[in-house]
Enzyme design. Structure first.
Site, PDB file in Angstrom:
ATOM      1  N   LYS A   1       0.826  -1.211   0.000  1.00 50.67           N
ATOM      2  CA  LYS A   1       0.000   0.000   0.000  1.00 50.67           C
ATOM      3  C   LYS A   1       0.859   1.260   0.000  1.00 50.67           C
ATOM      4  O   LYS A   1       0.636   2.177  -0.801  1.00 50.67           O
ATOM      5  CB  LYS A   1      -0.919  -0.003   1.226  1.00 50.67           C
ATOM      6  CG  LYS A   1      -1.651   1.323   1.462  1.00 50.67           C
ATOM      7  CD  LYS A   1      -2.473   1.270   2.720  1.00 50.67           C
ATOM      8  CE  LYS A   1      -1.628   1.160   3.957  1.00 50.67           C
ATOM      9  NZ  LYS A   1      -0.810   2.383   4.204  1.00 50.67           N
ATOM     10  N   THR A   2       1.835   1.330   0.900  1.00 47.66           N
ATOM     11  CA  THR A   2       2.678   2.523   1.006  1.00 47.66           C
ATOM     12  C   THR A   2       3.467   2.743  -0.277  1.00 47.66           C
ATOM     13  O   THR A   2       3.627   3.879  -0.744  1.00 47.66           O
ATOM     14  CB  THR A   2       3.632   2.394   2.209  1.00 47.66           C
ATOM     15  OG1 THR A   2       2.865   2.218   3.397  1.00 47.66           O
ATOM     16  CG2 THR A   2       4.498   3.629   2.350  1.00 47.66           C
TER      17      THR A   2
ATOM     18  N   ASP B   1      -4.430   8.237   2.909  1.00 50.08           N
ATOM     19  CA  ASP B   1      -3.904   6.944   3.361  1.00 50.08           C
ATOM     20  C   ASP B   1      -4.820   6.363   4.438  1.00 50.08           C
ATOM     21  O   ASP B   1      -5.453   7.099   5.196  1.00 50.08           O
ATOM     22  CB  ASP B   1      -2.492   7.153   3.921  1.00 50.08           C
ATOM     23  CG  ASP B   1      -1.786   5.851   4.243  1.00 50.08           C
ATOM     24  OD1 ASP B   1      -2.173   4.802   3.674  1.00 50.08           O
ATOM     25  OD2 ASP B   1      -0.847   5.874   5.060  1.00 50.08           O
ATOM     26  N   GLU B   2      -4.883   5.022   4.516  1.00 51.05           N
ATOM     27  CA  GLU B   2      -5.675   4.319   5.542  1.00 51.05           C
ATOM     28  C   GLU B   2      -7.103   4.875   5.607  1.00 51.05           C
ATOM     29  O   GLU B   2      -7.631   5.176   6.681  1.00 51.05           O
ATOM     30  CB  GLU B   2      -4.995   4.445   6.917  1.00 51.05           C
ATOM     31  CG  GLU B   2      -3.592   3.883   6.990  1.00 51.05           C
ATOM     32  CD  GLU B   2      -3.542   2.357   7.006  1.00 51.05           C
ATOM     33  OE1 GLU B   2      -4.590   1.721   6.791  1.00 51.05           O
ATOM     34  OE2 GLU B   2      -2.457   1.802   7.215  1.00 51.05           O
TER      35      GLU B   2
ATOM     36  N   GLN C   1      -9.828  -4.245   6.998  1.00 45.90           N
ATOM     37  CA  GLN C   1      -8.984  -3.894   8.141  1.00 45.90           C
ATOM     38  C   GLN C   1      -9.532  -2.681   8.900  1.00 45.90           C
ATOM     39  O   GLN C   1      -8.790  -1.995   9.603  1.00 45.90           O
ATOM     40  CB  GLN C   1      -7.555  -3.633   7.684  1.00 45.90           C
ATOM     41  CG  GLN C   1      -6.874  -4.863   7.095  1.00 45.90           C
ATOM     42  CD  GLN C   1      -5.398  -4.642   6.820  1.00 45.90           C
ATOM     43  OE1 GLN C   1      -4.585  -4.515   7.741  1.00 45.90           O
ATOM     44  NE2 GLN C   1      -5.035  -4.606   5.554  1.00 45.90           N
TER      45      GLN C   1
ATOM     46  N   ARG D   1      -0.857 -11.111  10.109  1.00 48.75           N
ATOM     47  CA  ARG D   1       0.408 -10.608  10.665  1.00 48.75           C
ATOM     48  C   ARG D   1       1.520 -11.642  10.503  1.00 48.75           C
ATOM     49  O   ARG D   1       2.707 -11.321  10.640  1.00 48.75           O
ATOM     50  CB  ARG D   1       0.268 -10.298  12.167  1.00 48.75           C
ATOM     51  CG  ARG D   1      -0.748  -9.233  12.577  1.00 48.75           C
ATOM     52  CD  ARG D   1      -0.606  -7.961  11.813  1.00 48.75           C
ATOM     53  NE  ARG D   1      -1.513  -7.942  10.666  1.00 48.75           N
ATOM     54  CZ  ARG D   1      -1.398  -7.128   9.637  1.00 48.75           C
ATOM     55  NH1 ARG D   1      -0.401  -6.278   9.568  1.00 48.75           N
ATOM     56  NH2 ARG D   1      -2.266  -7.162   8.642  1.00 48.75           N
TER      57      ARG D   1
END
Length: 673
Positions: free
Chosen positions: A54-55, A246-247, A276, A626
Site C-alpha cells: 500500500k505505502t 492513506d488508511e 482492516q 500478521r
C-alpha cells in the site's frame, strides 16, 4: 493574506527541479500497483490487501503525478501519523528530488491546524489561538462542569473529566447524538445523558473565551470553515488538484466530510482496506469506505491483492475469513501469494489458559532452536486480560518479553489499585497500600491519607479495636476532607465487607467482593474503557482461585510484579512480543500465536451482545495476516477466569473456516507434540 494573493504566492513558489529523474514505473511495480499508480485522475478507490504494498503504491502515485508535470503544491497527502507522511514524502524525494517541504502532507489534524492559522478568523477564531494538551482540555472541561452542575464530580459513578471529555469527543468526531454515542460506547453513563449538551456547550464557551482550541476543534472548525466560506472551500478545491488519503478505512465522519468537501473535483485517491477497519471504538466509520463510490460518482476501484508477506497456506486461511463476511457489506477481494508453499496454520486445542501458555513457551523454544529470533515471534490476543497466563509463564521461566499494547498485567493502574485494597485490608499497617486507595477519594492527597491512617491507628489502639472498623468511628470521619465525606461511609463499608470475607472465605471470594464494592463504582467513573478494565479485574478472580490463603496470593502477585518490572524499553531488544490485535496492525512477524480463540473471548462477549461481530471478524483477519511463516490458532476448552470453570466452544471464526485450511496440533501431557 487573501485567498487570491496566497494562491499567487503559492504558484510562484512551485517551480519544479530542472527535471524529474526518469522512473521506470512499469519495472518497479507489479501489474496491480502499476494500474493504480498510473490511473487517470478522477475518483479512485484503491483496495490494498494486507501485505500488498500500500505505502509503495501511494509513494509512486505521488512520483507519477510529478512526472506528469503536476506541481508539488497541487498535491494534498492526508495520513494518520506524521511519521507515515514523512516516510512517504522522503521516499518521493529519493525518487524525484522534490523536497518534502514542497508538499502539503501530514495528519488531518496538522493540516487542519495549518488551515485555521490562515483562515480561522473567517469563523471567529482569534489569530493567536493556542492548542490545548489533553490535561489542559480536561481542566477547562472540569471547570465548565462545576460552573454548570456544582458537585457533579462528587458522585464517583459519574465520569471524571477525562472520561467525560472522551464522551464529548466521540460525539463530535462521529457527528452522532449524545444518546447514540452513550448507548453504543459508554452505556455505564446513560444516567447523565440529559446533562451532556449543557456540559459540551459550556466547555465550548470557555475555550472561545480563552481563544484556545482542543484537538477535536482542529477538525471540527476546519469543516465548519469549509462549509461557511465558499471562497475558502473553492480555494482549497482549486489549490489541491489531487487529494490522496492513506488508511481511508480509519476515517471518522468529520474526516470523510472534509475530504469530500476539498475533493469536490473528485480527483481523489482513497487508499485502504475495508477488511482492516477495526477502530470504531476510536470513531472510525466503516460506512465511509463502503459508500465512497456513492459519494464520488464514476469511482474506479483498483484492487492490489498480491501479498508479499505470508505463505500461500496462511493467505488461504485469510481468504477463508474474508469469504465468511456477509454479502453486500464488503468489497470482494482475494489475497494472492508471491511466496512458495509451506505449512498450513496449526489449530491448537488446550485444556485451559495455563496449558495454552505452556504449549506456547515450549514451541517458542523450538522456534529459537530453529534459528528464529524472539523479537520475530508475537503472541496476539483480543483483550489484555487474556494474556495473564502467558505473562506468568514467561516470567516464571525468565523469558524476556515486551508488551506493545500497554503495560504488563499487574502494572496496570486498576490492577494495582485493587491489589493495594486487598493488601491494606489484609495488613492495615501497610501504609503504602492505604495511601494508594485513600487518594482515590475526592480531595484526599498523600498528607490527608497519612493523617487519616494515623487517626484510625490511634483510635484502634485506644479502644483495642480492629483497624478497619476504626475507620468508621466519628473521630476518624471528622478528619475526612469535606468533599469526600459523602463517599466515606461507602468506602469504609466496602473495606469492612472485604475484611469479613477475607477472614471467613477463600481469596477469590475476597477479590470478587472488592470488585463488587466501592472500587467497582469508582472504576465506572474513572475510566472511559470501563468494560475492558472490569474484564481485567474479573480475571483476577480466576487467578486468585489457585491459592488457598490471601497471604500466598499477595506474595505471588508482588513477586511476579518484581520479576517482570525490570524490562527493557528498547523496541529493538530481542524479546518476545505480546500485543493486542489492534496494536499489531501494520506489523508482521515470522511466527504468530493467536490465543483465546473461543466464543466470548474472540469475539468478545460484549461485542456479540452489542452486535459488533463483523468488526471482530475483521480483527481476526488482521491477526492472521500478521504471520509470515507460521501461524498457531490456540483454543482453550475451559475458562477458569472470573469464577467457576466453564466449558468453552471454539470461536465462530474458527468454525466458519473449512477444516482443510488448517492442521490440528495435539498437545501431549508432557507438552510435546
Amino acid at each position: 493574506m487573501s485567498v487570491a494573493s496566497f494562491m499567487d504566492f503559492a504558484l510562484d513558489n512551485q517551480r519544479l527541479p530542472d527535471g524529474i529523474p526518469p522512473i521506470d514505473f512499469r519495472a518497479q511495480l507489479n501489474d496491480e500497483q502499476y494500474a493504480a499508480v498510473t490511473a487517470e485522475p478522477g475518483p479512485l478507490l484503491v483496495l490494498a490487501g494486507a501485505g500488498s504494498g500500500k505505502t509503495r503504491t501511494l509513494t509512486y502515485r505521488v512520483a507519477y503525478l510529478l512526472s506528469q508535470g503536476v506541481r508539488p503544491g497541487d498535491i494534498l497527502l492526508l495520513t494518520f501519523t506524521n511519521k507515515a507522511a514523512k516516510e512517504m514524502l522522503h521516499r518521493v524525494q529519493e525518487l524525484t528530488g522534490v523536497e518534502p517541504s514542497r508538499f502539503w502532507g501530514g495528519t488531518f489534524h496538522s493540516i487542519g491546524h495549518r488551515t485555521l492559522r490562515m483562515y480561522g478568523e473567517t469563523i471567529g477564531l482569534g489569530r493567536g489561538f493556542t492548542i490545548l494538551d489533553a490535561d489542559e482540555s480536561e481542566g477547562i472541561l472540569r471547570d465548565a462542569v462545576e460552573q454548570t452542575a456544582k458537585g457533579f464530580f462528587k458522585d464517583k459513578t459519574h465520569p471524571r473529566p477525562g472520561p467525560l471529555h472522551d464522551i464529548i469527543s466521540m460525539a463530535r468526531n462521529t457527528q452522532a447524538s449524545f444518546s447514540e454515542t452513550v448507548s453504543r460506547f459508554f452505556p455505564q453513563h446513560e444516567g447523565i445523558l440529559d446533562r451532556l449538551p449543557a456540559f459540551a456547550q459550556k466547555y465550548a464557551e470557555r475555550k472561545r473565551e480563552a481563544n484556545v482550541v482542543d484537538y477535536d476543534d482542529l477538525l471540527e472548525f476546519w469543516l465548519d470553515l469549509l462549509k461557511k466560506s465558499p471562497e475558502v472551500a473553492n480555494y482549497f478545491s482549486q489549490r489541491f488538484r489531487h487529494v490522496l488519503v492513506d488508511e481511508y478505512q480509519d476515517t471518522n465522519t468529520l474526516q470523510s466530510q472534509i475530504v469530500d468537501t476539498i475533493a469536490s473535483h473528485h480527483r481523489v485517491m482513497a487508499v485502504g482496506d475495508d477488511a482492516q477497519c477495526i477502530y470504531s471504538w476510536r470513531g472510525a466509520n466503516f460506512e465511509n469506505i463502503l459508500t465512497f463510490p456513492d459519494r464520488h460518482p464514476g469511482t474506479v476501484v483498483h484492487r492490489i491483492e498480491t501479498n508479499y508477506r505470508s505463505t500461500p497456506q496462511i493467505l488461504a486461511l485469510a481468504n477463508g475469513v474474508l469469504l465468511a463476511q456477509p454479502k453486500g457489506r464488503h468489497f470482494d477481494k482475494e489475497l494472492r501469494p508471491a511466496r512458495a508453499n509451506s505449512e498450513k496454520p496449526f489449530l491448537v486445542q488446550a485444556m485451559d489458559g495455563r496449558e495454552q501458555a505452556q504449549f506456547i513457551v515450549q514451541r517458542v523454544r523450538g522456534l529459537l532452536d530453529e534459528g528464529c529470533s524472539l523479537s520475530d515471534i508475537a503472541i496476539l490476543y483480543r483483550a489484555h486480560f487474556q494474556a495473564l497466563d502467558i505473562q506468568l509463564e514467561l516470567a516464571r521461566l525468565q523469558i524476556p518479553y515486551q508488551i506493545t499494547s500497554g503495560v504488563r498485567f499487574f502494572e496496570q493502574a486498576h490492577i494495582r489499585d485493587l491489589v493495594a485494597l486487598l493488601r491494606f485490608v489484609y495488613n492495615p499497617s501497610d501504609v503504602a497500600a492505604w495511601n494508594r486507595i485513600a487518594i482515590l477519594l475526592p480531595k484526599v492527597g498523600d498528607k490527608n491519607a497519612q493523617k487519616l491512617h494515623s487517626a484510625a491507628l490511634d483510635h484502634a489502639r485506644l479502644l483495642q479495636q480492629n483497624f478497619v472498623d476504626a475507620l468508621s468511628s466519628d473521630d476518624v470521619a471528622s478528619r475526612v476532607p469535606k468533599d469526600a465525606r459523602e463517599e466515606w461511609p461507602k468506602f469504609v463499608a466496602s473495606l469492612q465487607q472485604v475484611s469479613e470475607i477475607m477472614r471467613t472465605m477463600r481469596p477469590h471470594n475476597a477479590v470478587e467482593t472488592a470488585i463488587d464494592g466501592w472500587y467497582g463504582d469508582y472504576l465506572r467513573g474513572a475510566f472511559s474503557n470501563y468494560a475492558s478494565r472490569l474484564d481485567d479485574l474479573k480475571s483476577l478472580i480466576g487467578f486468585a482461585s489457585r491459592y488457598e490463603d490471601m497471604q500466598e496470593l499477595l506474595a505471588q502477585i508482588m513477586l511476579l510484579n518484581s520479576e517482570t518490572s525490570d524490562r527493557s524499553a528498547d523496541p529493538n531488544a530481542d524479546a518476545l512480543r505480546l500485543t493486542t490485535v489492534h496494536q499489531a496492525k501494520g506489523l508482521e512477524y515470522a511466527a504468530v500465536f493467536l490465543i483465546g480463540l473461543a466464543e466470548g473471548m474472540f469475539p468478545l462477549r460484549r461485542a456479540i451482545e452489542a452486535n459488533d461481530v463483523e468488526e471482530e471478524r475483521r480483527l481476526f483477519y488482521v491477526a492472521v495476516t500478521r504471520a509470515r511463516d507460521e501461524l498457531y490458532l490456540c483454543f482453550p476448552k475451559l475458562n477458569t477466569k472470573g469464577g467457576p470453570s466453564m466449558l468453552l466452544s471454539p470461536s465462530r471464526f474458527l468454525q466458519e473456516l473449512p477444516p482443510d485450511l488448517y492442521q490440528p496440533l495435539r498437545i501431549k501431557r508432557n507438552y510435546g507434540w
